[in-house]
Motif scaffolding. Structure first.
Motif, mmCIF file in Angstrom:
data_model
loop_
_atom_site.group_PDB
_atom_site.id
_atom_site.type_symbol
_atom_site.label_atom_id
_atom_site.label_comp_id
_atom_site.label_asym_id
_atom_site.label_seq_id
_atom_site.Cartn_x
_atom_site.Cartn_y
_atom_site.Cartn_z
ATOM 1 N N ALA A 12 3.954 10.594 0.000
ATOM 2 C CA ALA A 12 5.011 10.177 0.916
ATOM 3 C C ALA A 12 4.671 8.827 1.534
ATOM 4 C CB ALA A 12 5.195 11.228 2.003
ATOM 5 N N VAL A 15 5.494 6.125 -0.943
ATOM 6 C CA VAL A 15 6.931 5.846 -1.057
ATOM 7 C C VAL A 15 7.406 5.000 0.116
ATOM 8 C CG1 VAL A 15 9.201 6.920 -1.004
ATOM 9 C CG2 VAL A 15 7.412 7.879 -2.430
ATOM 10 N N MET A 19 8.846 1.104 0.295
ATOM 11 C CA MET A 19 10.133 0.811 0.942
ATOM 12 C C MET A 19 9.966 -0.296 1.982
ATOM 13 S SD MET A 19 12.399 3.737 2.675
ATOM 14 C CE MET A 19 13.877 3.446 3.591
#
Lengths: 172, 100
Positions: A12, A15, A19
């Motif tokens: 997580a 990710v 971003m």
């Protein structure tokens, strides 16, 4: 140092990191001003995701409300109310940009070196909070931090009244 | 895990610094400053979980700094709109009264 174990948290984190970094780099490189604001909203949402990973759920929602909501919209209004060249006509100053890039990279190098060198001891005990992060923050806010809390409310009131006065059209 | 978050915040801060120094549109400069503030908030929250003495104090600091950043954004945009009325531009290079 970086001892990665490929847990759910790491995936997580990866990710959200992609971003945030892609949003920030796009913000610097986009030509149109409105596109910059939109990519910055992606950065804000990514930071909110990181707050969730860090068990700061209340702050994550505050981040989405204040930054991704209010600040982005405020900036879009600021862009609409001021005339701007649609494509942000860059009469390039390559020397200035190169020097700035070198300076920012050097700062990152120093910070990265310091982070790698320093040795962060493991926390003695895990963060002792109940299941409800919001409730704990609320308790702190009304006991230990009640005076800063009131001062911040006064600051916000003064700032918003000041903003209205500043932006109001002057009477002829 | 702490050093990953700190590195992430350092990257964010440096990109914000670069944007604030290179961009010409004053609204974008304000946005870049918000980016740097976000990097600092990320550091505070990371230390509130992974620091030597984990506590909620870092999260409280972040809450207050978000409030101050919101006030800063509102006043900054208001000043920009007033400046735009006076000068007819948002190009930060043309706000050069102080060096003429």
């Amino acid at each position: 140092m970086f001892n990665f174990n490929f847990s759910g948290e790491f995936v997580a984190f990866f990710v959200f990191a992609v971003m945030i970094i892609s949003g920030a780099v796009l913000m610097v490189s986009f030509a149109k001003v409105v596109h910059m604001v939109v990519s910055l909203a992606a950065v804000f949402i990514g930071v909110a995701g990181m707050f969730v990973l860090l068990e700061a759920e209340f702050l994550a929602f505050v981040q989405v409300l204040i930054y991704a909501g209010a600040v982005s919209i405020l900036m879009i209004f600021g862009i609409m109310m001021t005339k701007h060249q649609e494509a942000d006509a860059e009469q390039a100053k390559p020397l200035h940009e190169t020097l700035t890039a070198i300076g920012a990279l050097a700062l990152f190098g120093i910070l990265f070196y310091a982070i790698r060198q320093s040795d962060f001891p493991e926390p003695e005990q895990a963060l002792a909070q109940g299941t409800d992060n919001t409730m704990e923050i609320g308790k702190l806010l009304f006991t230990q931090y009640v005076i800063p809390f009131e001062l911040v409310s006064v600051l916000l009131t003064v700032a918003f009244i000041g903003a209205i006065v500043l932006a109001k059209k002057e009477a002829e | 895990m702490l050093s990953s978050y700190l590195t992430m915040a350092a990257i964010l801060f440096c990109i914000g610094l670069y944007g604030a120094l290179v961009k010409r549109n004053a609204v974008i400069i304000l946005l870049s400053i918000e980016l740097m503030l976000n990097a600092v908030n990320l550091n505070l929250v990371a230390f509130s979980k992974y620091g030597v003495v984990p506590s909620l104090t870092g999260q409280m600091f972040t809450l207050f700094s978000i409030a101050v950043a919101a006030a800063e954004a509102a006043v900054g945009i208001a000043i920009l709109i007033a400046l735009f009325r006076a000068r007819g531009t948002v190009n930060a290079d043309e706000y050069d009264e102080m060096r003429r």
